[in-house]
Design an enzyme around this catalytic site. Sequence first.
Site, short mmCIF file in Angstrom:
data_model
loop_
_atom_site.label_atom_id
_atom_site.label_comp_id
_atom_site.label_asym_id
_atom_site.label_seq_id
_atom_site.Cartn_x
_atom_site.Cartn_y
_atom_site.Cartn_z
N TYR A 44 0.50 12.49 26.87
CA TYR A 44 -0.56 13.36 27.39
C TYR A 44 -0.55 13.47 28.90
O TYR A 44 -0.91 14.50 29.46
CB TYR A 44 -1.93 12.86 26.91
CG TYR A 44 -2.28 13.36 25.54
CD1 TYR A 44 -2.52 14.71 25.32
CD2 TYR A 44 -2.34 12.50 24.47
CE1 TYR A 44 -2.82 15.18 24.06
CE2 TYR A 44 -2.64 12.96 23.20
CZ TYR A 44 -2.88 14.30 22.99
OH TYR A 44 -3.18 14.76 21.75
N GLU A 88 4.13 -12.95 7.52
CA GLU A 88 3.98 -11.50 7.40
C GLU A 88 2.52 -11.05 7.38
O GLU A 88 2.15 -10.13 8.07
CB GLU A 88 4.70 -11.01 6.13
CG GLU A 88 4.60 -9.50 5.93
CD GLU A 88 5.50 -8.96 4.83
OE1 GLU A 88 6.35 -9.71 4.30
OE2 GLU A 88 5.34 -7.77 4.48
N ASP A 113 6.87 -11.82 2.51
CA ASP A 113 6.84 -11.53 1.09
C ASP A 113 8.26 -11.63 0.51
O ASP A 113 9.24 -11.43 1.23
CB ASP A 113 6.31 -10.11 0.83
CG ASP A 113 4.81 -10.00 1.06
OD1 ASP A 113 4.13 -11.04 1.12
OD2 ASP A 113 4.32 -8.87 1.20
#
Lengths: 350, 350
Positions: free
Chosen positions: B96, B189, B241
């Site tokens: 921006y 995680e 995981d």
Amino acid sequence: MVESTNTRDILVQLGKKVVQSILNEEFPRLEIPDRSTDNIVFDPEQGQFVLGTTRVMRDSSKIRHVKSFAQLVWVASFAKDLLDASRTSSLRDLYYSSEAFGVKFVDQAESDRIVADLESLSGMAREDFGVFPEEHSSVYGQVTMRYTVPGYLGREVDLTVSPDGLPIGPALMTAEPVKSNAEIVLAVECGGMFARLIETRAWERFKAVLIHLGGQPPRSTRRLMRLLHDRLDLPVYIFTDGDPWGMHIAQVIITGSANAAHIRGLTIPDARWIGVTPEDIVEYSLPCDSMNDADIKRLDELALDSRYTGPEWQQHISGFKDLRRKAEQQAFSRYGMDYVVDTYLADKLA
Amino acid sequence: MVESTNTRDILVQLGKKVVQSILNEEFPRLEIPDRSTDNIVFDPEQGQFVLGTTRVMRDSSKIRHVKSFAQLVWVASFAKDLLDASRTSSLRDLYYSSEAFGVKFVDQAESDRIVADLESLSGMAREDFGVFPEEHSSVYGQVTMRYTVPGYLGREVDLTVSPDGLPIGPALMTAEPVKSNAEIVLAVECGGMFARLIETRAWERFKAVLIHLGGQPPRSTRRLMRLLHDRLDLPVYIFTDGDPWGMHIAQVIITGSANAAHIRGLTIPDARWIGVTPEDIVEYSLPCDSMNDADIKRLDELALDSRYTGPEWQQHISGFKDLRRKAEQQAFSRYGMDYVVDTYLADKLA
């Protein structure tokens, strides 16, 4: 946890009631306020959604109720164990923990629903019995909080200790404000804006406790904002992207959501959405994008939503509909990095 | 910022080179290491992806180069302004901010690409010149860090100050470790696991600095882990995981990713993935789900990936393929809330 004694009592009473029925050789039954859409009404006096008078019965004598009855009793027992051990659990861990007890849930959506049943039955939020979602918002500002969690009991932390902000996790959510130089709470949607307001010392200039919402904030964040509002008497201002989704983040902080209609203590009826309003987009000539079909559809929905009946909200909605454009809060950067603080927020908070 | 002098020098040299060409009445040209797939190779010696020798020319005498040349010079100038003011910017704010200077980017993807060009050209990471993404991971453990950012210069923070952890934002990422009782880094995680390891004082038991990755972590997190590894000589363990995605989170921490082939100082070749491995799923009889097509497809891709040529990785991949099942790290909760600490991690870290 702040309210553990009270919450624990409620859970113990619930257990005693079930046991007493069995001792009386009756099938235990539990009556739960109905959370279905039909029973959710907007209460203009409280300025939030509440549940109507309909209640549903979980009757252990009925085969089709046995499973959800057992699940509910297990969740209550799990919650009491958490309180007794001063521990917390994520909703996901609660789901997996059920396997240890031979309690079966089809998926986490089912265990989340039973957690909401327990909230509804007990009148307490899951956070009161130590069950949290994984997401965190962040906070930064001149407030000293005193922790109530084990290992940190009575320890104080200044919310300016980390220049990256502090996560609003279980420990901070249950801490007590003890000292403050702040005069307002200023919640912002995006992380870039939060970092900028810290870096430019806007928190000092506006005497603001800054909150990073990160989209629709978790309930823990809304509770902390409410706590700062109630205890320290701080007015709450919300600064989001200029689109229906940003406006609705503010609305949920102010009046709450239908799926938390069974919970009290989350809404902040006198909190204010400062923008980016459709008028701001025009007045500040912000870089903007055209609204897409989903944006327009969302505006149509909000126009009919009971939380948006006030004339100011209807004006925002028709403003967006006329403009058919939207702008992010970072869009002020087109005028330089400090413009948003020196001009926009200075104007709005004056 | 730690490396500001060095980074600033590089940016100043770049500017001088452009100006000198103009003074010599020549069109300025910049040669950038090519980041296209053809020029990315895995270097087994460095244990990471690196760029080959191909370079691309940005030649301001060519019409079709003028725009990207100007964009690159503007990003470099924006970066130098940030360094001079000891400020930071998000990638979104950089996008921006360009409007203020009449520099046009089609979208943020384009400005992000030019930022990567500047990284490639200068050999520095965007974090060195104060440009950060919005996401944060968190950290908790017995390490004292000394901040280098304005307003906090020289102030020390203990990474156990907040029982909810501390976000790894720009300030913490550029801080220096000054004192530590830790012996390992343990990255996990999910947020629920991170909270549990704090609450059960597993950080004390294993003398571990805990990192919450939250999926593929931002580069700032990998840099902090690398810093703790290099400066404090801490071995790094990664607990995710048990599925191809979790395994790959570990792999990227260890050997890096192709799209950061132009950056050094992010990989940790001797970091170890401790699990959840396919063997763990069987050995601990974890609750698990069937793999879906995307999981299987991902395993096929990884089997051919140059980072997975080691026999141990190939064994994990074929283990998953034979099993056709996956398990989350929270799945250990089936044996009670403390099992993962008392048994699984105690086994693995022994």
